[in-house]
Design a protein around this motif. Structure first.
Motif, PDB file in Angstrom:
ATOM      1  N   ARG A 120       0.836  -1.208   0.000  1.00 41.33           N
ATOM      2  CA  ARG A 120       0.000   0.000   0.000  1.00 41.33           C
ATOM      3  C   ARG A 120       0.868   1.254   0.000  1.00 41.33           C
ATOM      4  O   ARG A 120       0.570   2.229  -0.695  1.00 41.33           O
ATOM      5  CB  ARG A 120      -0.934  -0.038   1.215  1.00 41.33           C
ATOM      6  CG  ARG A 120      -1.974  -1.165   1.145  1.00 41.33           C
ATOM      7  CD  ARG A 120      -2.564  -1.480   2.488  1.00 41.33           C
ATOM      8  NE  ARG A 120      -1.579  -2.025   3.417  1.00 41.33           N
ATOM      9  CZ  ARG A 120      -1.869  -2.510   4.622  1.00 41.33           C
ATOM     10  NH1 ARG A 120      -3.128  -2.536   5.032  1.00 41.33           N
ATOM     11  NH2 ARG A 120      -0.928  -2.980   5.418  1.00 41.33           N
ATOM     12  N   SER A 150      -5.181   0.732  10.233  1.00 40.54           N
ATOM     13  CA  SER A 150      -6.288  -0.185   9.956  1.00 40.54           C
ATOM     14  C   SER A 150      -6.663  -0.873  11.258  1.00 40.54           C
ATOM     15  O   SER A 150      -6.062  -0.628  12.309  1.00 40.54           O
ATOM     16  CB  SER A 150      -5.874  -1.229   8.907  1.00 40.54           C
ATOM     17  OG  SER A 150      -4.927  -2.135   9.456  1.00 40.54           O
ATOM     18  N   ARG A 176      -8.195   6.849   1.476  1.00 42.52           N
ATOM     19  CA  ARG A 176      -8.671   5.559   1.955  1.00 42.52           C
ATOM     20  C   ARG A 176      -8.362   4.482   0.918  1.00 42.52           C
ATOM     21  O   ARG A 176      -8.570   4.678  -0.270  1.00 42.52           O
ATOM     22  CB  ARG A 176     -10.172   5.593   2.240  1.00 42.52           C
ATOM     23  CG  ARG A 176     -10.539   6.418   3.466  1.00 42.52           C
ATOM     24  CD  ARG A 176     -11.817   5.905   4.102  1.00 42.52           C
ATOM     25  NE  ARG A 176     -11.720   4.521   4.553  1.00 42.52           N
ATOM     26  CZ  ARG A 176     -11.226   4.140   5.733  1.00 42.52           C
ATOM     27  NH1 ARG A 176     -10.769   5.051   6.578  1.00 42.52           N
ATOM     28  NH2 ARG A 176     -11.209   2.872   6.064  1.00 42.52           N
ATOM     29  N   VAL A 177      -7.840   3.352   1.398  1.00 40.97           N
ATOM     30  CA  VAL A 177      -7.534   2.214   0.538  1.00 40.97           C
ATOM     31  C   VAL A 177      -8.138   0.979   1.181  1.00 40.97           C
ATOM     32  O   VAL A 177      -7.637   0.490   2.204  1.00 40.97           O
ATOM     33  CB  VAL A 177      -6.016   2.028   0.351  1.00 40.97           C
ATOM     34  CG1 VAL A 177      -5.734   0.808  -0.510  1.00 40.97           C
ATOM     35  CG2 VAL A 177      -5.390   3.272  -0.256  1.00 40.97           C
ATOM     36  N   LYS A 178      -9.278   0.529   0.613  1.00 45.03           N
ATOM     37  CA  LYS A 178      -9.983  -0.644   1.144  1.00 45.03           C
ATOM     38  C   LYS A 178     -10.254  -0.494   2.637  1.00 45.03           C
ATOM     39  O   LYS A 178     -11.013   0.356   3.054  1.00 45.03           O
ATOM     40  CB  LYS A 178      -9.198  -1.921   0.818  1.00 45.03           C
ATOM     41  CG  LYS A 178      -9.145  -2.230  -0.669  1.00 45.03           C
ATOM     42  CD  LYS A 178      -8.464  -3.547  -0.936  1.00 45.03           C
ATOM     43  CE  LYS A 178      -8.456  -3.867  -2.434  1.00 45.03           C
ATOM     44  NZ  LYS A 178      -7.787  -5.140  -2.733  1.00 45.03           N
ATOM     45  N   ASP A 179      -9.573  -1.296   3.477  1.00 43.10           N
ATOM     46  CA  ASP A 179      -9.898  -1.325   4.898  1.00 43.10           C
ATOM     47  C   ASP A 179      -8.967  -0.466   5.746  1.00 43.10           C
ATOM     48  O   ASP A 179      -8.884  -0.649   6.965  1.00 43.10           O
ATOM     49  CB  ASP A 179      -9.848  -2.765   5.413  1.00 43.10           C
ATOM     50  CG  ASP A 179      -8.468  -3.394   5.239  1.00 43.10           C
ATOM     51  OD1 ASP A 179      -7.664  -2.836   4.465  1.00 43.10           O
ATOM     52  OD2 ASP A 179      -8.204  -4.430   5.872  1.00 43.10           O
ATOM     53  N   CYS A 180      -8.258   0.473   5.134  1.00 41.53           N
ATOM     54  CA  CYS A 180      -7.327   1.271   5.919  1.00 41.53           C
ATOM     55  C   CYS A 180      -7.321   2.726   5.442  1.00 41.53           C
ATOM     56  O   CYS A 180      -7.814   3.048   4.360  1.00 41.53           O
ATOM     57  CB  CYS A 180      -5.914   0.692   5.845  1.00 41.53           C
ATOM     58  SG  CYS A 180      -5.140   0.861   4.228  1.00 41.53           S
ATOM     59  N   ARG A 228       2.440   1.518  -3.609  1.00 43.73           N
ATOM     60  CA  ARG A 228       1.521   2.023  -4.629  1.00 43.73           C
ATOM     61  C   ARG A 228       1.279   3.520  -4.468  1.00 43.73           C
ATOM     62  O   ARG A 228       1.207   4.258  -5.462  1.00 43.73           O
ATOM     63  CB  ARG A 228       0.198   1.255  -4.569  1.00 43.73           C
ATOM     64  CG  ARG A 228       0.292  -0.168  -5.098  1.00 43.73           C
ATOM     65  CD  ARG A 228      -1.093  -0.745  -5.356  1.00 43.73           C
ATOM     66  NE  ARG A 228      -1.879  -0.833  -4.136  1.00 43.73           N
ATOM     67  CZ  ARG A 228      -1.893  -1.900  -3.327  1.00 43.73           C
ATOM     68  NH1 ARG A 228      -1.136  -2.945  -3.606  1.00 43.73           N
ATOM     69  NH2 ARG A 228      -2.643  -1.912  -2.246  1.00 43.73           N
TER      70      ARG A 228
END
Length: 247
Positions: free
Chosen positions: A30, A199, A174-178, A33
């Motif tokens: 993460r 997260s 925000r990236v998915k669950d975090c 990226r």
């Protein structure tokens, strides 16, 4: 934390025992990226540029991080591309059909491909930014042996003045669950990126340090390393420079 280049709220987070401090942002996909997103050359259409610039008869080595989709597309279109990528995690997405043309830094490239193996060598901006001044000058000199007698070096370099003007103390995503928080600051001739992730499972901070270079500095290094250079593109966020190998 010693000399770890964390600043402001990132430094405070890094002082907490519950927060993991990563010295290598590539250790978390993460973080990796997000760093790629912040340093990508959004100002230009890279696919169009390389289609116009590259010749299908040329053997081309990309030295450093390169978009896997772009590598696949150009290779499928008949461009003879090879890649040196030090981080194995960044190779996700490159087609298995082209993986035999990908090298890691563990390879001795001269042993693998031979002297004067490439007509063109591409250095993405993230590759140039990785090196200090002395290291970059030595790198320019060493990679000469990979270029043919009349080979060319293409360098993408981020506009240092623009980066200094656009540095942000803190931003979030925000990236998915975090949740990811990141900030940049200029310290001398270095751009320092700090990242914090939270997260339900973990909390981490990390950082990346980029060296900032003006085109004039690269032209100076090129001359010392026996290249003749010119500017192909001077934009708001990026400069693209070309160097001819001499002698």
């Amino acid at each position: 934390m010693g000399d770890v280049p964390l600043f402001g709220p990132f430094s405070r987070k890094g002082s907490y025992s519950r927060v993991t401090v990563l010295d290598d942002f590539n250790a978390d996909n993460r973080f990796m990226r997000l760093h790629q997103e912040t340093m990508q050359l959004a100002e230009i259409d890279e696919l169009t540029f390389y289609r116009r610039y590259l010749n299908r008869n040329d053997r081309v080595l990309v030295y450093g991080t390169f978009d896997p989709g772009l590598f696949n597309t150009l290779s499928e279109e008949g461009y003879d591309l090879y890649l040196v990528e030090p981080e194995a995690s960044r190779l996700n997405g490159i087609s298995s059909r082209f993986m035999h043309k990908v090298y890691g830094l563990s390879y001795d490239l001269i042993d693998a491909v031979g002297y004067e193996a490439f007509e063109k060598l591409i250095l993405p901006g993230t590759t140039v930014a990785r090196y200090s001044r002395g290291e970059l000058l030595l790198f320019f000199r060493n990679i000469r042996q990979l270029l043919t007698t009349d080979g060319q070096l293409l360098v993408n370099v981020h506009n240092a003045k623009h980066l200094k003007q656009q540095t942000q103390p803190i931003a979030s995503k925000r990236v998915k669950d975090c949740a990811l928080f990141y900030g940049q600051k200029v310290e001398g001739e270095r751009l320092i990126l700090n990242l914090y992730l939270k997260s339900d499972q973990d909390e981490k901070v990390s950082y990346a340090v980029e060296h900032l270079y003006e085109p004039t500095t690269l032209f100076e290094f090129a001359k010392l390393s026996k290249y003749a250079g010119r500017t192909l593109y001077a934009g708001k966020t990026v400069h693209i420079l070309e160097f001819d190998k001499l002698g």
